[in-house]
Scaffold this motif. Sequence first.
Motif, PDB file in Angstrom:
ATOM      1  N   VAL A 286      35.366  -8.894  -8.778  1.00 25.67           N
ATOM      2  CA  VAL A 286      34.658  -7.723  -9.314  1.00 25.67           C
ATOM      3  C   VAL A 286      35.186  -6.443  -8.674  1.00 25.67           C
ATOM      4  CG1 VAL A 286      32.415  -6.601  -9.570  1.00 25.67           C
ATOM      5  CG2 VAL A 286      32.599  -9.078  -9.823  1.00 25.67           C
ATOM      6  N   PHE A 287      35.481  -6.504  -7.376  1.00 27.32           N
ATOM      7  CA  PHE A 287      36.020  -5.334  -6.688  1.00 27.32           C
ATOM      8  C   PHE A 287      37.474  -5.091  -7.095  1.00 27.32           C
ATOM      9  CE2 PHE A 287      32.669  -7.040  -3.969  1.00 27.32           C
ATOM     10  CZ  PHE A 287      31.896  -5.903  -3.738  1.00 27.32           C
ATOM     11  N   SER A 288      38.207  -6.156  -7.383  1.00 35.08           N
ATOM     12  CA  SER A 288      39.616  -6.022  -7.764  1.00 35.08           C
ATOM     13  C   SER A 288      39.781  -5.271  -9.077  1.00 35.08           C
ATOM     14  CB  SER A 288      40.267  -7.407  -7.880  1.00 35.08           C
ATOM     15  OG  SER A 288      40.264  -8.078  -6.636  1.00 35.08           O
ATOM     16  N   VAL A 289      38.838  -5.453  -9.994  1.00 32.96           N
ATOM     17  CA  VAL A 289      38.925  -4.747 -11.280  1.00 32.96           C
ATOM     18  C   VAL A 289      38.250  -3.380 -11.214  1.00 32.96           C
ATOM     19  CG1 VAL A 289      39.058  -6.901 -12.576  1.00 32.96           C
ATOM     20  CG2 VAL A 289      36.823  -5.834 -12.213  1.00 32.96           C
ATOM     21  N   ASN A 290      37.783  -3.003 -10.016  1.00 40.11           N
ATOM     22  CA  ASN A 290      37.162  -1.690  -9.779  1.00 40.11           C
ATOM     23  C   ASN A 290      35.907  -1.459 -10.623  1.00 40.11           C
ATOM     24  OD1 ASN A 290      38.890  -0.889  -7.793  1.00 40.11           O
ATOM     25  ND2 ASN A 290      40.103   0.487  -9.067  1.00 40.11           N
ATOM     26  N   LEU A 291      35.191  -2.531 -10.915  1.00 39.23           N
ATOM     27  CA  LEU A 291      33.999  -2.377 -11.747  1.00 39.23           C
ATOM     28  C   LEU A 291      32.975  -1.477 -11.072  1.00 39.23           C
ATOM     29  CD1 LEU A 291      32.791  -3.472 -14.462  1.00 39.23           C
ATOM     30  CD2 LEU A 291      31.494  -5.095 -13.056  1.00 39.23           C
ATOM     31  N   GLU A 292      32.788  -1.665  -9.767  1.00 36.94           N
ATOM     32  CA  GLU A 292      31.760  -0.895  -9.049  1.00 36.94           C
ATOM     33  C   GLU A 292      32.160   0.569  -8.890  1.00 36.94           C
ATOM     34  OE1 GLU A 292      34.720  -1.071  -5.922  1.00 36.94           O
ATOM     35  OE2 GLU A 292      34.185  -2.361  -7.601  1.00 36.94           O
ATOM     36  N   TYR A 293      33.455   0.878  -9.019  1.00 36.83           N
ATOM     37  CA  TYR A 293      33.921   2.266  -8.924  1.00 36.83           C
ATOM     38  C   TYR A 293      33.817   2.980 -10.269  1.00 36.83           C
ATOM     39  CZ  TYR A 293      37.189   6.183  -8.553  1.00 36.83           C
ATOM     40  OH  TYR A 293      37.764   7.430  -8.599  1.00 36.83           O
ATOM     41  N   LEU A 294      34.135   2.266 -11.329  1.00 38.47           N
ATOM     42  CA  LEU A 294      34.151   2.874 -12.658  1.00 38.47           C
ATOM     43  C   LEU A 294      32.759   3.002 -13.263  1.00 38.47           C
ATOM     44  CD1 LEU A 294      37.230   0.942 -14.100  1.00 38.47           C
ATOM     45  CD2 LEU A 294      37.171   3.350 -13.428  1.00 38.47           C
ATOM     46  N   PHE A 295      31.862   2.076 -12.910  1.00 38.08           N
ATOM     47  CA  PHE A 295      30.558   2.023 -13.560  1.00 38.08           C
ATOM     48  C   PHE A 295      29.442   1.792 -12.539  1.00 38.08           C
ATOM     49  CE2 PHE A 295      33.750   0.174 -16.493  1.00 38.08           C
ATOM     50  CZ  PHE A 295      33.724   1.158 -17.468  1.00 38.08           C
ATOM     51  N   ILE A 296      28.219   1.764 -13.046  1.00 33.28           N
ATOM     52  CA  ILE A 296      27.057   1.418 -12.222  1.00 33.28           C
ATOM     53  C   ILE A 296      26.907  -0.099 -12.257  1.00 33.28           C
ATOM     54  CG2 ILE A 296      24.563   1.694 -11.932  1.00 33.28           C
ATOM     55  CD1 ILE A 296      24.835   4.297 -13.612  1.00 33.28           C
ATOM     56  N   VAL A 297      26.897  -0.731 -11.105  1.00 30.91           N
ATOM     57  CA  VAL A 297      26.801  -2.190 -11.048  1.00 30.91           C
ATOM     58  C   VAL A 297      25.599  -2.568 -10.183  1.00 30.91           C
ATOM     59  CG1 VAL A 297      27.969  -4.347 -10.500  1.00 30.91           C
ATOM     60  CG2 VAL A 297      29.302  -2.370 -11.274  1.00 30.91           C
ATOM     61  N   ASN A 298      24.591  -3.106 -10.819  1.00 25.44           N
ATOM     62  CA  ASN A 298      23.399  -3.567 -10.104  1.00 25.44           C
ATOM     63  C   ASN A 298      23.533  -5.051  -9.774  1.00 25.44           C
ATOM     64  OD1 ASN A 298      22.094  -1.034 -10.381  1.00 25.44           O
ATOM     65  ND2 ASN A 298      21.438  -1.573 -12.452  1.00 25.44           N
ATOM     66  N   GLY A 299      23.122  -5.419  -8.585  1.00 19.98           N
ATOM     67  CA  GLY A 299      23.132  -6.829  -8.202  1.00 19.98           C
ATOM     68  C   GLY A 299      24.404  -7.303  -7.545  1.00 19.98           C
ATOM     69  N   LEU A 300      25.380  -6.419  -7.379  1.00 20.80           N
ATOM     70  CA  LEU A 300      26.639  -6.815  -6.748  1.00 20.80           C
ATOM     71  C   LEU A 300      26.457  -6.877  -5.237  1.00 20.80           C
ATOM     72  CD1 LEU A 300      29.690  -7.400  -7.010  1.00 20.80           C
ATOM     73  CD2 LEU A 300      30.075  -4.926  -6.845  1.00 20.80           C
ATOM     74  N   GLN A 301      26.942  -7.947  -4.627  1.00 20.45           N
ATOM     75  CA  GLN A 301      26.845  -8.115  -3.186  1.00 20.45           C
ATOM     76  C   GLN A 301      28.234  -8.202  -2.569  1.00 20.45           C
ATOM     77  OE1 GLN A 301      23.973 -11.026  -1.835  1.00 20.45           O
ATOM     78  NE2 GLN A 301      22.739 -10.832  -3.703  1.00 20.45           N
ATOM     79  N   SER A 302      28.276  -8.076  -1.264  1.00 23.10           N
ATOM     80  CA  SER A 302      29.569  -8.125  -0.576  1.00 23.10           C
ATOM     81  C   SER A 302      30.155  -9.529  -0.683  1.00 23.10           C
ATOM     82  CB  SER A 302      29.398  -7.741   0.895  1.00 23.10           C
ATOM     83  OG  SER A 302      28.762  -8.784   1.605  1.00 23.10           O
ATOM     84  N   THR A 303      31.444  -9.637  -0.418  1.00 18.87           N
ATOM     85  CA  THR A 303      32.104 -10.942  -0.503  1.00 18.87           C
ATOM     86  C   THR A 303      31.608 -11.901   0.576  1.00 18.87           C
ATOM     87  OG1 THR A 303      33.923 -10.038   0.829  1.00 18.87           O
ATOM     88  CG2 THR A 303      34.183 -10.001  -1.566  1.00 18.87           C
ATOM     89  N   ASN A 304      30.932 -11.377   1.583  1.00 20.92           N
ATOM     90  CA  ASN A 304      30.393 -12.238   2.641  1.00 20.92           C
ATOM     91  C   ASN A 304      29.097 -12.931   2.232  1.00 20.92           C
ATOM     92  OD1 ASN A 304      32.463 -11.489   4.427  1.00 20.92           O
ATOM     93  ND2 ASN A 304      31.335  -9.662   5.083  1.00 20.92           N
ATOM     94  N   ALA A 305      28.567 -12.557   1.081  1.00 23.11           N
ATOM     95  CA  ALA A 305      27.274 -13.103   0.648  1.00 23.11           C
ATOM     96  C   ALA A 305      27.393 -14.487   0.024  1.00 23.11           C
ATOM     97  CB  ALA A 305      26.617 -12.153  -0.346  1.00 23.11           C
ATOM     98  N   GLU A 306      28.614 -14.991  -0.098  1.00 26.22           N
ATOM     99  CA  GLU A 306      28.861 -16.328  -0.640  1.00 26.22           C
ATOM    100  C   GLU A 306      28.361 -16.472  -2.077  1.00 26.22           C
ATOM    101  OE1 GLU A 306      27.426 -19.313   2.001  1.00 26.22           O
ATOM    102  OE2 GLU A 306      28.872 -18.814   3.579  1.00 26.22           O
TER     103      GLU A 306
END
Length: 367
Positions: free
Chosen positions: A112-132
Amino acid sequence: MQHLKEFLTRIQTFDLRIIEDDIHMEWGTNEKKHVKVYDISHQTQYYDSFSYRSELRVLKDMAFIDLIALDKERIKLQLEELAKVRERFKEFWRNYHDHHSEMTQVYERHFVFSVNLEYLFIVNGLQSTNAEIEVSSKFAEDLGESVKLREKFLRELIYATETAIKPKRSEAEFKEWLDAEREKREAATAETTNETIITPKSETPDVSETAAVQEAVTEPELSQEQLAAGKLVGYYPTFKEGAAGQLFDLLKTYFVPEEHAALEKLLLDDEAPASPLLFRGSATQLADAFKQLKEANLIVGCRMSDLERWIAPKFLYLSPQSQPRELPEDYLNGLMSGTKRPCKSPILKIERKEDKFFIVPASRNKK
């Protein structure tokens, strides 16, 4: 402008859910693990998500009412802002095609971070990669389908608004203008080369067959006025003599026999099918096939963007789940107009011997 605001916010907001599922976690094995994964199937037009499509359609219609209540100059300003949003979706597709493949079953958590989704748009519910929280191949596909749906209604809003503010022409005035624009185009292209190829019957009504001139490999930069004229006049793909027949012979194995006649008419006579033809392979394979022909100058008379626009309404493809999927223009743009080749399993290659060319199979992998 409340409805326009709601529409733009809605199409740019991604609500990720976290569910549990059995997915592939390692390459080269059919073993699956029960893990937590992201899910966005509720914001597609498939499965049981019909209400989301209806919601976007209603918001789009209400946004249009907001726009046409403005004066013409303010409408133009709003169209400029809508164009920026559409460009954001195009950037997403470029990123998406760099990190997604129909052949991929295992994705990294940072997809999700690789496609820059969180940068281009509003993304609710996204967690860090450490969240498994894992990324499944189904989520990657559904994300693309969700963007297609959002983009579809954005394009419809832009088109409806542009059409509403266009000056009205009489039938005679429009035909006179159309003929003049075609003459300008033919005169301009005739200066660059003497090689001509007869264009198949155009999709534009009341326009006779014309001579299309083979363009240079580097596509020309066009002004906004030229682009607007091009959309109305039409830059249509013209197959070099013999190319359409060879392409049909190769492509027909990827379509059911009942669609062969329509495919042949489309490629040889430029006669659009009554409904989109289902390519039984991946989107990247179909896009790559046409891109190769365009780059080899076996398709001329148009720019790559015109070819994408020509393909979009005429074909569907099969998803990894063997479900028919649409091919929007901007989705194709990410596959065809970039310098990279997202296709990992092309279906054809072009060979040249002296002054002859041959379109031959490169792979027998098909669904």
